[in-house]
Write a protein that holds these residues in place. Structure first.
Motif, mmCIF file in Angstrom:
data_model
loop_
_atom_site.group_PDB
_atom_site.id
_atom_site.type_symbol
_atom_site.label_atom_id
_atom_site.label_comp_id
_atom_site.label_asym_id
_atom_site.label_seq_id
_atom_site.Cartn_x
_atom_site.Cartn_y
_atom_site.Cartn_z
ATOM 1 N N LYS A 42 0.870 -1.177 0.000
ATOM 2 C CA LYS A 42 0.000 0.000 0.000
ATOM 3 C C LYS A 42 0.904 1.222 0.000
ATOM 4 C CE LYS A 42 -3.546 2.456 2.605
ATOM 5 N NZ LYS A 42 -4.351 2.484 3.833
ATOM 6 N N THR A 79 0.978 5.395 0.034
ATOM 7 C CA THR A 79 0.209 6.616 0.291
ATOM 8 C C THR A 79 1.141 7.816 0.229
ATOM 9 O OG1 THR A 79 0.531 6.397 2.678
ATOM 10 C CG2 THR A 79 -1.510 5.491 1.765
ATOM 11 N N ASP A 96 -4.501 10.472 2.247
ATOM 12 C CA ASP A 96 -4.538 9.748 0.981
ATOM 13 C C ASP A 96 -5.027 8.323 1.204
ATOM 14 O OD1 ASP A 96 -4.112 8.893 -1.643
ATOM 15 O OD2 ASP A 96 -1.945 8.659 -1.366
ATOM 16 N N ARG A 97 -6.061 7.898 0.474
ATOM 17 C CA ARG A 97 -6.543 6.514 0.560
ATOM 18 C C ARG A 97 -5.469 5.555 0.058
ATOM 19 N NH1 ARG A 97 -11.039 5.668 2.250
ATOM 20 N NH2 ARG A 97 -11.247 3.580 1.442
ATOM 21 N N GLY A 98 -4.683 6.006 -0.879
ATOM 22 C CA GLY A 98 -3.542 5.235 -1.347
ATOM 23 C C GLY A 98 -3.817 4.390 -2.566
ATOM 24 N N GLN A 99 -2.807 3.611 -2.882
ATOM 25 C CA GLN A 99 -2.858 2.712 -4.023
ATOM 26 C C GLN A 99 -2.417 1.330 -3.567
ATOM 27 O OE1 GLN A 99 -0.003 4.960 -6.355
ATOM 28 N NE2 GLN A 99 -1.618 5.468 -7.822
ATOM 29 N N ILE A 110 -0.540 -1.882 -4.736
ATOM 30 C CA ILE A 110 0.473 -2.118 -5.761
ATOM 31 C C ILE A 110 0.980 -3.551 -5.665
ATOM 32 C CG2 ILE A 110 2.754 -1.429 -6.613
ATOM 33 C CD1 ILE A 110 2.241 1.344 -5.439
ATOM 34 N N ILE A 143 -0.895 -1.277 -10.603
ATOM 35 C CA ILE A 143 -1.236 -0.266 -9.595
ATOM 36 C C ILE A 143 -2.729 0.018 -9.679
ATOM 37 C CG2 ILE A 143 -0.797 2.090 -8.810
ATOM 38 C CD1 ILE A 143 1.968 1.847 -10.240
ATOM 39 N N GLN A 144 -3.378 0.023 -8.520
ATOM 40 C CA GLN A 144 -4.818 0.227 -8.463
ATOM 41 C C GLN A 144 -5.161 1.180 -7.320
ATOM 42 O OE1 GLN A 144 -6.805 -3.489 -7.728
ATOM 43 N NE2 GLN A 144 -8.829 -2.653 -8.123
ATOM 44 N N PRO A 145 -5.943 2.236 -7.595
ATOM 45 C CA PRO A 145 -6.356 3.117 -6.497
ATOM 46 C C PRO A 145 -7.236 2.366 -5.503
ATOM 47 C CG PRO A 145 -7.212 3.909 -8.626
ATOM 48 C CD PRO A 145 -6.491 2.631 -8.876
ATOM 49 N N ILE A 146 -7.098 2.700 -4.237
ATOM 50 C CA ILE A 146 -7.919 2.076 -3.201
ATOM 51 C C ILE A 146 -9.246 2.833 -3.148
ATOM 52 C CG2 ILE A 146 -8.128 1.578 -0.747
ATOM 53 C CD1 ILE A 146 -5.029 1.429 -0.713
#
Length: 157
Positions: free
Chosen positions: A107, A109, A114-117, A119, A137-140
């Protein structure tokens, strides 16, 4: 007695879930240790140049279509990124390896709000250096359609 056992069971379940959510990647071999040390130095200590020098091989093949081959593009991008995002951090949740490949689920951030990504990074290691890299990579999202997090699970460690 039944009430005590019920409370104890509930406590153990909550504690196990809490531990699962806090799981950290634990290296099981030299390649995993190398990649996790690279991650910590580059992304948590914000020293991408030192990390590249220490852990990336002379040839570094990049499969992210937005990043050129070689360690210099990595160093240049993250040196500038950390100047504008000084609280960025990477939480390595799990590490998996097979042969010369190391996979890290993490994760990333940029700060507390930031909700983060989520990975997934895949590294190929040769002669004690990272020589190749792939990532997804995917947004949370704020909410999950299935009620699961992107990190917790039965095999979170």
């Amino acid at each position: 007695m039944k009430k005590y056992l019920s409370v104890l069971l509930l406590f153990c379940t909550v504690a196990a879930c809490r531990l699962d959510l806090q799981a950290q990647a634990v290296p099981k071999n030299a390649n995993e240790r190398l990649v996790l040390d690279f991650y910590n130095l580059a992304f948590n200590a914000h020293k991408p140049a030192e990390a590249a020098q220490r852990y990336i091989g002379a040839t570094y093949i990049q499969h992210n279509p937005l990043v050129p081959n070689g360690s210099a593009p990595f160093v240049n991008y993250f040196a500038a990124f950390f100047q504008t995002h000084p609280t960025a951090a990477l939480d390595m949740v799990r590490v998996i390896s097979e042969g010369d490949l190391v996979v890290v689920h993490s994760k990333f951030t940029t700060g507390p709000q930031d909700r983060g990504q989520a990975i997934i990074d895949i590294f190929r290691v040769a002669d004690g250096k990272i020589v190749e890299h792939w990532d997804v990579i995917q947004p949370i999202p704020e909410q999950s359609a299935n009620g699961n997090t992107m990190f917790a699970g039965n095999n979170a460690h």
